[in-house]
Design a protein around this motif. Sequence first.
Motif, PDB file in Angstrom:
ATOM      1  N   TRP A 131      -0.020   2.839 -11.068  1.00  0.00           N
ATOM      2  CA  TRP A 131      -0.249   3.090  -9.746  1.00  0.00           C
ATOM      3  C   TRP A 131       1.143   3.584  -8.953  1.00  0.00           C
ATOM      4  CZ3 TRP A 131      -4.807   5.712  -9.997  1.00  0.00           C
ATOM      5  CH2 TRP A 131      -5.669   5.023 -10.875  1.00  0.00           C
TER       6      TRP A 131
ATOM      7  N   HIS B  62       0.943  -1.357  -0.071  1.00  0.00           N
ATOM      8  CA  HIS B  62       0.067   0.062  -0.058  1.00  0.00           C
ATOM      9  C   HIS B  62       0.939   1.181   0.049  1.00  0.00           C
ATOM     10  CE1 HIS B  62      -4.075  -1.542   1.434  1.00  0.00           C
ATOM     11  NE2 HIS B  62      -3.849  -2.188   0.522  1.00  0.00           N
ATOM     12  N   LYS B  63       1.977   1.135   0.585  1.00  0.00           N
ATOM     13  CA  LYS B  63       2.726   2.516   0.807  1.00  0.00           C
ATOM     14  C   LYS B  63       3.627   2.710  -0.405  1.00  0.00           C
ATOM     15  CE  LYS B  63       6.562   0.044   3.238  1.00  0.00           C
ATOM     16  NZ  LYS B  63       7.429   0.280   4.540  1.00  0.00           N
TER      17      LYS B  63
ATOM     18  N   ARG C 201     -12.575   2.877  -5.770  1.00  0.00           N
ATOM     19  CA  ARG C 201     -12.783   1.982  -4.890  1.00  0.00           C
ATOM     20  C   ARG C 201     -12.528   0.739  -5.289  1.00  0.00           C
ATOM     21  NH1 ARG C 201     -17.606   2.530  -0.696  1.00  0.00           N
ATOM     22  NH2 ARG C 201     -16.471   4.538  -0.432  1.00  0.00           N
TER      23      ARG C 201
ATOM     24  N   ARG D 245      -0.231   4.445  -4.943  1.00  0.00           N
ATOM     25  CA  ARG D 245      -1.122   5.878  -4.889  1.00  0.00           C
ATOM     26  C   ARG D 245      -2.387   5.362  -4.559  1.00  0.00           C
ATOM     27  NH1 ARG D 245       1.256   6.989  -9.617  1.00  0.00           N
ATOM     28  NH2 ARG D 245      -0.578   7.363 -10.743  1.00  0.00           N
ATOM     29  N   ILE D 246      -2.523   4.805  -3.625  1.00  0.00           N
ATOM     30  CA  ILE D 246      -3.770   4.152  -3.224  1.00  0.00           C
ATOM     31  C   ILE D 246      -4.974   5.045  -3.291  1.00  0.00           C
ATOM     32  CG2 ILE D 246      -5.361   2.915  -1.384  1.00  0.00           C
ATOM     33  CD1 ILE D 246      -3.214   1.022  -2.644  1.00  0.00           C
ATOM     34  N   SER D 247      -4.680   6.248  -2.590  1.00  0.00           N
ATOM     35  CA  SER D 247      -5.963   7.223  -2.307  1.00  0.00           C
ATOM     36  C   SER D 247      -6.555   7.549  -3.771  1.00  0.00           C
ATOM     37  CB  SER D 247      -5.226   8.512  -1.797  1.00  0.00           C
ATOM     38  OG  SER D 247      -4.314   8.963  -2.495  1.00  0.00           O
ATOM     39  N   GLU D 248      -5.473   7.524  -5.100  1.00  0.00           N
ATOM     40  CA  GLU D 248      -6.028   8.023  -6.341  1.00  0.00           C
ATOM     41  C   GLU D 248      -6.991   6.771  -7.023  1.00  0.00           C
ATOM     42  OE1 GLU D 248      -2.864   9.460  -8.542  1.00  0.00           O
ATOM     43  OE2 GLU D 248      -1.976  10.512  -6.740  1.00  0.00           O
TER      44      GLU D 248
ATOM     45  N   ARG E  27      -9.198  -0.233  -6.129  1.00  0.00           N
ATOM     46  CA  ARG E  27      -8.653  -0.740  -5.022  1.00  0.00           C
ATOM     47  C   ARG E  27      -8.565  -2.183  -4.516  1.00  0.00           C
ATOM     48  NH1 ARG E  27     -10.070   3.242  -0.607  1.00  0.00           N
ATOM     49  NH2 ARG E  27     -10.166   4.498  -2.610  1.00  0.00           N
TER      50      ARG E  27
ATOM     51  N   LYS F 125       4.214   4.737  -6.937  1.00  0.00           N
ATOM     52  CA  LYS F 125       4.847   5.967  -6.565  1.00  0.00           C
ATOM     53  C   LYS F 125       6.418   5.669  -7.139  1.00  0.00           C
ATOM     54  CE  LYS F 125       2.215   6.523  -2.423  1.00  0.00           C
ATOM     55  NZ  LYS F 125       2.348   6.810  -0.771  1.00  0.00           N
TER      56      LYS F 125
END
Length: 280
Positions: A277, A187-188, A197, A191-194, A200, A279
């Motif tokens: 996705w 997860h870290k 749902r 870019r999970i927040s982008e 994800r 980073k």
Amino acid sequence: MHLPSMTARGKGQARRAAKGRTVAAVARAGFVGRGVIYLLIGALALRIAFSDGGGRQADRGGAVAELADRPFGNVLLWLLGIALAGMALWRLSEAFFGQAGPDGDKPGKRALSGARCLFYCFVSYSVLAYATGDEGSGSGSSDRQTKDVTAKAFDWPGGRWIVAAAGAAVLVAGIWIAGRALLRKFHKRLRISEMPRRVRRIVDVLGVFGGMARGSVFAVAGGFALVAALRHKPGEAKGIDNTLRSFADTGAGPWLLALIAFGLAAFGLFSWANARWRKL
């Protein structure tokens, strides 16, 4: 007099280039290439689970040979080799300038990126060599190579214990990979927040299932190497192909191998999600 400032300016430019769009683009291409390899290995393993596999090996060499047999196979091999070279370049930039994230500059993480760079350099070279006609380079049997290397290592002073240590390290690495996947440590890196749902949730399933399958294969392969060293029988060390086939020799029969095959294919799809996705 101006040398320190010029050196600092040069380092700054190099760092900006390493974090720029070009390196990001080749890194994402590398994740696509990695995904292709794992999808093909998963498909080959599934074929082996319920038939003889058509004579293919369920490893990187088998995946390269499988791709070469597709329409425009040679072009696809060149694209794959170049994409994996992009992955190596990105890992090299991480080794020099650190990974993404607040703790990316730690020496251990930079050293790990350097090791990954060397690995992807080798994989990229083997694929490109196969594309140029050196079929023994890209599609060699991982089982034969593992046994040959193990047998040679046994001839070194203390070689048996070197093999045991290497096997134990791979076994632990496999457990570490599977554990991190189960805990969703990826997860870290994403870019999970982008993500929408639904995306994800799908990425979560692919990351956990694929990572655990990949880690299981590494752990079992390391276990075979460790046993081979303890028994002083290099022939008992197994490459990826024979390691995967060993899953079919359990009480679950071909179904456990099929589960692992789907897991490796899931990791291939997860690699494609990283291409979008991750980073960088």
